[in-house]
Design an enzyme around this catalytic site. Structure first.
Site, short mmCIF file in Angstrom:
data_model
loop_
_atom_site.label_atom_id
_atom_site.label_comp_id
_atom_site.label_asym_id
_atom_site.label_seq_id
_atom_site.Cartn_x
_atom_site.Cartn_y
_atom_site.Cartn_z
N SER A 63 4.82 -6.79 -11.91
CA SER A 63 3.38 -6.00 -12.74
C SER A 63 4.70 -6.35 -14.16
CB SER A 63 2.94 -5.49 -12.78
OG SER A 63 2.26 -4.98 -11.22
N SER A 92 8.18 -6.18 -6.07
CA SER A 92 9.45 -6.54 -5.99
C SER A 92 10.60 -5.18 -5.46
CB SER A 92 10.29 -6.93 -7.87
OG SER A 92 9.43 -5.29 -8.10
N1 SAH Z 1 4.16 -3.46 -8.12
C1 SAH Z 1 4.50 -4.65 -7.44
C2 SAH Z 1 3.89 -5.76 -6.90
C3 SAH Z 1 2.72 -5.92 -7.80
S1 SAH Z 1 1.34 -7.40 -7.51
C4 SAH Z 1 5.83 -4.90 -8.10
O1 SAH Z 1 5.32 -5.06 -9.44
O2 SAH Z 1 6.91 -5.64 -8.40
C5 SAH Z 1 0.63 -6.58 -5.76
C6 SAH Z 1 1.28 -6.70 -4.39
O3 SAH Z 1 0.26 -6.26 -3.43
C7 SAH Z 1 2.30 -8.24 -4.04
O4 SAH Z 1 3.29 -8.25 -4.17
C8 SAH Z 1 1.44 -8.44 -2.71
O5 SAH Z 1 1.67 -8.90 -1.93
C9 SAH Z 1 0.85 -6.59 -3.02
N2 SAH Z 1 -0.38 -6.41 -1.62
C10 SAH Z 1 -1.67 -6.70 -1.72
N3 SAH Z 1 -2.44 -7.30 -1.01
C11 SAH Z 1 -2.20 -6.00 -0.15
C12 SAH Z 1 -2.01 -4.86 1.69
N4 SAH Z 1 -3.31 -4.66 1.86
N5 SAH Z 1 -0.94 -4.15 1.81
C13 SAH Z 1 0.51 -5.11 1.16
N6 SAH Z 1 1.21 -4.75 0.14
C14 SAH Z 1 -0.69 -5.60 -0.22
#
Ligand code: SAH
Length: 298
Positions: A63, A92
């Site tokens: 994000s 990440s």
């Molecule tokens: N906050 C993190 C990722 C944001 S993107 C960062 O900034 O790095 C949203 C994330 O949610 C993605 O990595 C996606 O794979 C994860 N995601 C989506 N649905 C999910 C679920 N049901 N359980 C676990 N993770 C999930």
């Protein structure tokens, strides 16, 4: 396009977020300085200090820094040394490490330090739950690069970055003082509310993919009563199934509302005007961040 809060280095990015009024708490500032966001952005991507979401692969993004700052400040009251934290959709791993710098700082530190080799004595714990295995592996590797402090947290089992379904939360370490969800759920997941500690707070984007979403703040008081409020309009990638996510393109998360004055002063006025026009439909005059999937995730 996001409004921007760029920095050419991690410290420059944090300074820009502070000037914009998005980073306000000394503890949030110290933790963001202690964890280099650049370690969590895939090589070859644009600058880690750039205030925009960046692709991680597998339909996920890290994000934008301004949204990390917003969520950290919303949870700052809960993110004290010794607290328990759940990061759903940890991607990440960056935000989980910042949480760890706040709740499980190195011994002798009140703010965390990436260079320290000492462990934490606070008792704080952070678990990140992410459903894409490749991202979990990448997040563990990146956490190891943060420094000896972070490696010790993992060795001491105070920091877990795990593969799992975020809708279910993480009962093994519940209850949590703070829960953050990094993807938009169709509704506030009941399991996450039930895993909140008394006095705990859940921050979760809620709404349909590509449609109107709100960053919802759920509080559980000392008696266990639950209340919630809508903090701001946002647009996040969906909290979904692994299969559905792998079938769609990656997207990002950015705030498309009016720029805080500090940013407009930095030559972003033109972009601010453009985004004010885009970001205020049907919304209040309150500063309205909106996460926007750049590419929309579709
Ligand atoms: N906050 C993190 C990722 C944001 S993107 C960062 O900034 O790095 C949203 C994330 O949610 C993605 O990595 C996606 O794979 C994860 N995601 C989506 N649905 C999910 C679920 N049901 N359980 C676990 N993770 C999930």
């Amino acid at each position: 396009m996001s409004w921007t809060c760029h920095g050419s280095s991690n410290s420059g990015m944090v300074a820009a977020l502070k000037r914009a009024g998005l980073v306000r708490s000394p503890a949030v500032e110290a933790a963001m300085l202690a964890v280099d966001r650049g370690l969590f952005v895939p090589q070859g991507q644009m600058s880690a200090g750039r205030d925009a979401p960046q692709p991680l692969g597998c339909g996920a993004t890290i994000s934008a820094p301004h949204m990390h700052a917003v969520c950290l400040e919303l949870l700052a009251g809960q993110l004290r040394p010794g607290a328990r934290v759940l990061d759903v959709g940890s991607g990440s791993g960056y935000l989980a490490l910042v949480f760890a710098a706040m709740v499980a700082p190195p011994s002798g530190s009140s703010s965390g330090s990436g260079s320290s080799t000492s462990g934490s004595t606070s008792g704080g714990r952070v678990v990140g739950v992410e459903h894409i295995g490749e991202l979990v592996g990448g997040s563990v590797a990146a956490a190891g690069r943060v420094g000896g402090w972070a490696r010790r947290l993992m060795e001491d089992d105070c920091l877990r970055l795990l593969q799992g379904d975020g809708f279910a939360g993480y009962p093994d370490w519940a209850p949590f003082d703070a829960i953050h969800v990094g993807a938009a759920a169709p509704a506030v997941p009941p399991a996450l509310v039930s895993q909140l500690a008394a006095g705990g707070r859940l921050v979760v984007p809620v709404g349909p993919e590509g449609g109107p979403q709100a960053l919802v703040v759920v509080d559980k008081d000392a008696e266990g009563h639950v209340s919630s409020r809508r903090e701001m309009g946002v647009m996040y990638v969906p909290l979904t199934t692994e299969h559905a996510q792998r079938s769609r393109a990656g997207s990002g998360a950015v705030w498309r509302g009016p720029l805080p004055p500090a940013l407009a002063e930095e030559g972003e006025a033109e972009e601010a005007q453009e985004q004010q026009g885009q970001g205020q439909e049907g919304r209040s005059s309150r500063r309205e961040p909106e996460l926007s999937g750049s590419g929309g995730g579709r």
